[in-house]
Design an enzyme around this catalytic site. Structure first.
Site, PDB file in Angstrom:
ATOM      1  N   ASN A  54     -10.631  -3.367  -5.810  1.00  0.00           N
ATOM      2  CA  ASN A  54      -9.862  -2.447  -6.661  1.00  0.00           C
ATOM      3  C   ASN A  54     -10.457  -2.259  -8.063  1.00  0.00           C
ATOM      4  O   ASN A  54     -10.131  -1.296  -8.748  1.00  0.00           O
ATOM      5  CB  ASN A  54      -8.404  -2.922  -6.813  1.00  0.00           C
TER       6      ASN A  54
ATOM      7  N   ASP B 245       0.847  -1.189   0.000  1.00  0.00           N
ATOM      8  CA  ASP B 245       0.000   0.000   0.000  1.00  0.00           C
ATOM      9  C   ASP B 245       0.883   1.240   0.000  1.00  0.00           C
ATOM     10  O   ASP B 245       1.987   1.222   0.547  1.00  0.00           O
ATOM     11  CB  ASP B 245      -0.918  -0.012   1.230  1.00  0.00           C
TER      12      ASP B 245
HETATM   13  C1  IPE Z   1      -1.463  -0.066  -3.466  1.00  0.00           C
HETATM   14  O1  IPE Z   1      -1.204   1.299  -3.539  1.00  0.00           O
HETATM   15  C2  IPE Z   1      -1.399  -0.722  -4.806  1.00  0.00           C
HETATM   16  C3  IPE Z   1      -2.638  -1.356  -5.303  1.00  0.00           C
HETATM   17  C4  IPE Z   1      -3.815  -1.318  -4.775  1.00  0.00           C
HETATM   18  C5  IPE Z   1      -2.507  -2.087  -6.544  1.00  0.00           C
HETATM   19  P1  IPE Z   1      -2.411   2.315  -3.554  1.00  0.00           P
HETATM   20  O2  IPE Z   1      -2.766   2.602  -4.985  1.00  0.00           O
HETATM   21  O3  IPE Z   1      -3.528   1.848  -2.711  1.00  0.00           O
HETATM   22  O4  IPE Z   1      -1.738   3.606  -2.922  1.00  0.00           O
HETATM   23  P2  IPE Z   1      -2.432   4.733  -2.025  1.00  0.00           P
HETATM   24  O5  IPE Z   1      -3.143   4.050  -0.892  1.00  0.00           O
HETATM   25  O6  IPE Z   1      -3.368   5.495  -2.915  1.00  0.00           O
HETATM   26  O7  IPE Z   1      -1.275   5.561  -1.561  1.00  0.00           O
HETATM   27 MG    MG Z   2      -4.109   2.238  -0.792  1.00  0.00          MG
END
Ligand code: IPE
Ligand code: MG
Length: 229
Positions: free
Chosen positions: A50, A2
């Site tokens: 996601n 994350d």
């Molecule tokens: C995690 O980083 C990667 C995935 C979900 C693929 P994020 O995209 O959640 O990063 P933040 O939380 O916005 O910083």
């Molecule tokens: Mg994230």
């Protein structure tokens, strides 16, 4: 993993740059994990939730995943890594599914570290799916116990989860390995995933070694068990 988006935003870069840099962390951490002799490493690369992100970001993540499979293929094959996946792989676009399925099949007999990619994965979804499969098979209620239920989870052939690392300062599981984390040691770090490399994995493992895992027993009982052995 994350913190990719925040890493990029802090530098005035598009979020995808954070994901790109984060995929370099994956390569570094996988390599380190193998060299350290870890038996298995599961990477939460894309959750069931996601899919609801902006379509451009989802598309870019799928492309990065495809690149990862293509670029890591030789190293996975040469180092005896067994690649497998958990999650609803059928939801991934065909251009990812095809090379992924090929590498999973080609590396299936390997006996080195298992690298498990959680893709379109959700812990609750996995538990519901396991319950559904038991019902569909007509398993009698009295026949269902922790062991028979675990055997229906997608992680059935992975070793027990010992350590769960979450980066970027968030302190929650976000639907990752919910059943499997029952007795996992949790490790939270403020480091954003794109900055998380071999040394950070080492620090997490050091912290893990310092933990006393009691599994519901007392400290005194544990030292009795150690003395008996
Ligand atoms: C995690 O980083 C990667 C995935 C979900 C693929 P994020 O995209 O959640 O990063 P933040 O939380 O916005 O910083
Ligand atoms: Mg994230």
């Amino acid at each position: 993993m994350d913190g990719n988006g925040r890493w990029a935003e802090a530098r005035g870069l598009p979020r995808i740059e954070g994901h790109r840099r984060g995929s370099e962390s994956v390569r570094d951490v996988v390599r380190a994990a193998r060299e350290l002799g870890l038996q298995a490493l599961t990477i939460y690369a894309f959750s069931s939730q996601n899919w609801a992100r902006p379509v451009d970001e989802v598309t870019a993540l799928m492309q990065l995943l495809c690149d990862f499979v293509r670029d890591e293929r030789d190293e996975i094959m040469q180092n005896g890594i067994r690649l497998r996946t958990i999650g609803q792989i059928e939801r991934l676009p065909a251009f990812v599914q095809a090379p992924l399925a090929a590498l999973v099949a080609d590396s299936a007999a390997h006996t080195g570290m298992t690298l498990c990619l959680a893709l379109s994965y959700g812990g609750r979804e996995a538990i519901v799916e396991a319950a559904r499969s038991a019902l569909a098979d007509g398993v009698a209620p009295a026949q269902l116990d922790e062991a028979t239920f675990s055997a229906r989870l997608p992680t059935r052939d992975l070793p027990p989860l010992d350590l769960l690392i979450r980066t970027s300062g968030e302190q929650r599981l976000s639907n990752f390995l919910l059943w499997e984390s029952a007795y996992a040691e949790l490790y939270f770090t403020d480091t954003l995933w794109p900055d998380f490399r071999r040394a950070h994995l080492g620090a997490a493992l050091d912290a893990y070694r310092g933990r006393e895992r009691r599994f519901g027993l007392t400290s005194a009982q544990l030292s009795d068990i150690t003395e008996d052995n």
